[in-house]
Design a protein around this motif. Structure first.
Motif, mmCIF file in Angstrom:
data_model
loop_
_atom_site.group_PDB
_atom_site.id
_atom_site.type_symbol
_atom_site.label_atom_id
_atom_site.label_comp_id
_atom_site.label_asym_id
_atom_site.label_seq_id
_atom_site.Cartn_x
_atom_site.Cartn_y
_atom_site.Cartn_z
ATOM 1 N N PHE A 1 0.711 -3.622 6.170
ATOM 2 C CA PHE A 1 0.498 -3.197 4.792
ATOM 3 C C PHE A 1 0.847 -4.303 3.817
ATOM 4 C CE2 PHE A 1 0.755 1.651 5.075
ATOM 5 C CZ PHE A 1 -0.555 1.772 4.678
ATOM 6 N N PHE B 1 1.745 8.942 -0.031
ATOM 7 C CA PHE B 1 0.490 9.667 -0.150
ATOM 8 C C PHE B 1 0.655 11.089 0.395
ATOM 9 C CE2 PHE B 1 -1.117 5.154 0.222
ATOM 10 C CZ PHE B 1 -1.393 5.028 -1.124
ATOM 11 N N ASP C 1 -8.558 9.159 -7.253
ATOM 12 C CA ASP C 1 -8.420 9.017 -5.798
ATOM 13 C C ASP C 1 -7.388 10.033 -5.309
ATOM 14 O OD1 ASP C 1 -8.585 8.075 -3.207
ATOM 15 O OD2 ASP C 1 -7.509 6.216 -3.590
ATOM 16 N N MET C 2 -7.815 10.901 -4.433
ATOM 17 C CA MET C 2 -6.936 11.965 -3.912
ATOM 18 C C MET C 2 -6.413 12.841 -5.056
ATOM 19 S SD MET C 2 -5.131 10.036 -0.706
ATOM 20 C CE MET C 2 -4.628 8.476 -1.447
ATOM 21 N N HIS D 1 -5.143 10.253 5.755
ATOM 22 C CA HIS D 1 -5.586 9.542 6.963
ATOM 23 C C HIS D 1 -5.207 10.292 8.240
ATOM 24 C CE1 HIS D 1 -6.095 5.468 4.640
ATOM 25 N NE2 HIS D 1 -6.771 6.467 4.130
ATOM 26 N N HIS E 1 -14.105 6.622 -4.959
ATOM 27 C CA HIS E 1 -14.812 6.170 -3.756
ATOM 28 C C HIS E 1 -15.382 7.386 -3.053
ATOM 29 C CE1 HIS E 1 -12.114 7.132 -0.217
ATOM 30 N NE2 HIS E 1 -11.172 7.133 -1.126
ATOM 31 N N ASP F 1 -9.307 12.632 0.270
ATOM 32 C CA ASP F 1 -9.477 11.183 0.231
ATOM 33 C C ASP F 1 -10.963 10.825 0.286
ATOM 34 O OD1 ASP F 1 -9.156 8.478 0.375
ATOM 35 O OD2 ASP F 1 -7.979 8.472 2.229
ATOM 36 N N CYS G 1 0.813 -1.194 0.000
ATOM 37 C CA CYS G 1 0.000 0.000 0.000
ATOM 38 C C CYS G 1 0.848 1.246 0.000
ATOM 39 C CB CYS G 1 -0.908 0.027 1.218
ATOM 40 S SG CYS G 1 -2.075 -1.323 1.186
ATOM 41 N N ILE H 1 -0.160 0.420 -5.572
ATOM 42 C CA ILE H 1 -1.080 0.435 -4.433
ATOM 43 C C ILE H 1 -2.318 -0.421 -4.660
ATOM 44 C CG2 ILE H 1 -0.361 2.741 -3.703
ATOM 45 C CD1 ILE H 1 -3.235 3.631 -4.730
ATOM 46 N N THR H 2 -2.892 -0.805 -3.556
ATOM 47 C CA THR H 2 -4.214 -1.435 -3.544
ATOM 48 C C THR H 2 -5.244 -0.319 -3.600
ATOM 49 O OG1 THR H 2 -3.471 -3.261 -2.163
ATOM 50 C CG2 THR H 2 -5.829 -2.791 -2.167
ATOM 51 N N ASP H 3 -6.143 -0.409 -4.554
ATOM 52 C CA ASP H 3 -7.207 0.588 -4.663
ATOM 53 C C ASP H 3 -8.308 -0.037 -5.523
ATOM 54 O OD1 ASP H 3 -8.527 2.998 -4.334
ATOM 55 O OD2 ASP H 3 -6.860 4.238 -5.025
ATOM 56 N N ASP I 1 -12.447 2.675 2.160
ATOM 57 C CA ASP I 1 -11.441 3.113 3.135
ATOM 58 C C ASP I 1 -11.644 2.550 4.538
ATOM 59 O OD1 ASP I 1 -9.071 4.447 3.098
ATOM 60 O OD2 ASP I 1 -9.929 6.447 2.766
ATOM 61 N N TRP J 1 -9.696 -3.756 2.139
ATOM 62 C CA TRP J 1 -10.011 -2.459 1.541
ATOM 63 C C TRP J 1 -10.964 -2.673 0.374
ATOM 64 C CZ3 TRP J 1 -7.518 1.851 3.738
ATOM 65 C CH2 TRP J 1 -6.512 1.532 4.672
HETATM 66 C C1 AHN Z 1 -4.215 1.423 1.016
HETATM 67 O O1 AHN Z 1 -3.893 2.233 1.812
HETATM 68 C C2 AHN Z 1 -4.415 0.000 1.323
HETATM 69 N N1 AHN Z 1 -4.448 1.720 -0.235
HETATM 70 C C3 AHN Z 1 -4.466 3.048 -0.662
HETATM 71 C C4 AHN Z 1 -5.788 3.300 -1.217
HETATM 72 C C5 AHN Z 1 -6.446 4.396 -0.525
HETATM 73 C C6 AHN Z 1 -6.726 4.531 0.798
HETATM 74 N N2 AHN Z 1 -6.887 5.440 -1.127
HETATM 75 C C7 AHN Z 1 -7.419 6.225 -0.267
HETATM 76 N N3 AHN Z 1 -7.327 5.700 0.921
#
Ligand code: AHN
Ligand code: ZN
Length: 338
Positions: free
Chosen positions: A193, A302, A227-228, A307, A128, A153, A21, A274-276, A186, A200
């Motif tokens: 990680f 990020f 995303d972001m 977060h 998301h 986010d 991640c 990343i995982t998304d 989220d 997720w």
């Molecule tokens: C993780 O933190 C597992 N993946 C980043 C995806 C994410 C989280 N995007 C926004 N929040």
């Protein structure tokens, strides 16, 4: 509004391969030379950054959009209302209850809007809309169980998609376009990680198990995930999985950004993996690229507000929303039918 009320069947634990991640910096490749100003005559659509900014503010005003809260319900209705007011050809929701990794039962809604429903060739745009229940990147332990406001986010991707929706309703593209607002991206486990990838993207996973509104033979040809996409001085590098498995939309987006003069924002080198939600979409048969700030100049990962309790309007920049929105809108308007 047509509406699907899909019974909850619990989430399938997707056997997603482990993708870290945290992004890892692979060094900054310099952007192209001095960025040209976008040539107005070459611009398609009319992406209004002030409107997009307002849509972020509207969402943030509900408070953290954590599944199960009043703010979450209010924001669900806000997104639906906006899409209908703009004149989307269809707006549906996929409502369910899913179980989070900690046992929490989450009432989720994936919201799906369609434009140009009669077009066979379709492209998918996604973001998301939920925000994270825990600010676990805060230094102080006692702040870490506070929910995140999610201006960037969650809020930013939704806002850009809404402003794109307004454009699509005003001026039809040559292809069909579907927007999916995924819930419960989220709510994942931040510990270890890479080993908790399947905790997720619960809304996207639910959708992949219960695909609407497509059959297997009429899926969109590709997808773009946002995303972001609203941070100050954001840089968008290629995300490794996107670049490998969704080359078509990746090249389209980064080339179009460069053409529009946003080559300093969209950097053509890999910034991390990343995982998304794009992983889920790609595995479901829609190769999807992730426009995500994963190699921030300060954090090499990020954005600094990620977060934390500082993911608020103070850190949202209209010019970033505009760079992303214009780029994606131009990709959409340039797409030709089959
Ligand atoms: C993780 O933190 C597992 N993946 C980043 C995806 C994410 C989280 N995007 C926004 N929040
Ligand atoms: Zn997040």
């Amino acid at each position: 509004m047509e509406k699907w009320n899909v019974p909850a069947v619990g989430i399938m634990m997707m056997a997603m391969s482990v993708i870290g991640c945290n992004s890892s910096s692979r060094g900054e490749s310099s952007a192209e030379a001095a960025s040209a100003q976008p040539a107005t005559s070459a611009l398609l659509g009319n992406f209004n950054a002030d409107s997009a900014y307002q849509y972020v503010a509207d969402q943030v005003a509900f408070g953290p959009r954590v599944p199960g809260t009043d703010a979450h319900r209010a924001c669900r209705n806000y997104i639906i209302d906006k899409l209908e007011a703009f004149g989307a050809d269809s707006v549906i929701t996929q409502d369910a209850t899913v179980t989070a990794y900690n046992g929490d039962q989450l009432p989720i809604s994936n919201i799906i809007a369609g434009f140009n429903l009669n077009k066979a060739k379709r492209i998918l745009l996604a973001a998301h809309w939920d925000s994270r229940p825990w600010a676990d990147m805060e230094e102080s332990m006692d702040l870490r169980n506070q929910p995140v406001l999610g201006a960037n986010d969650g809020g930013s991707g939704v806002a850009v998609l809404l402003e794109i929706a307004r454009n699509l309703a005003e001026k039809q593209p040559s292809v069909g376009v579907d927007l999916i607002f995924f819930d419960a991206e989220d709510y994942g486990n931040h510990d270890g990680f890479g080993t908790n990838a399947d905790t997720w993207c619960l809304g996207a996973q639910y959708w992949a198990d219960n695909i609407v509104p497509y059959r297997t033979d009429n899926l969109p040809v590709y997808g773009i995930l946002l995303d972001m996409v609203g941070g100050r001085n954001a840089r968008f590098h290629y995300e490794a999985f996107s670049q490998q498995n969704a080359e078509t939309p990746t090249i389209k987006v980064w080339s179009e950004a460069e053409r529009l003069g946003y080559g300093d924002t969209f950097i053509r080198s890999i910034g991390g993996a990343i995982t998304d939600d794009h992983i889920v979409l790609t595995r479901a048969g829609i190769p999807t690229t992730d426009i995500v700030e994963l190699n921030n100049v300060e954090t090499s990962s990020f954005p600094p507000t990620w977060h934390t309790l500082h993911d608020d309007m103070e850190h949202i920049d209209r010019s970033t929303l505009k760079a992303v929105g214009e780029t994606v809108l131009n990709v959409v308007y340039k797409e030709k039918p089959f």
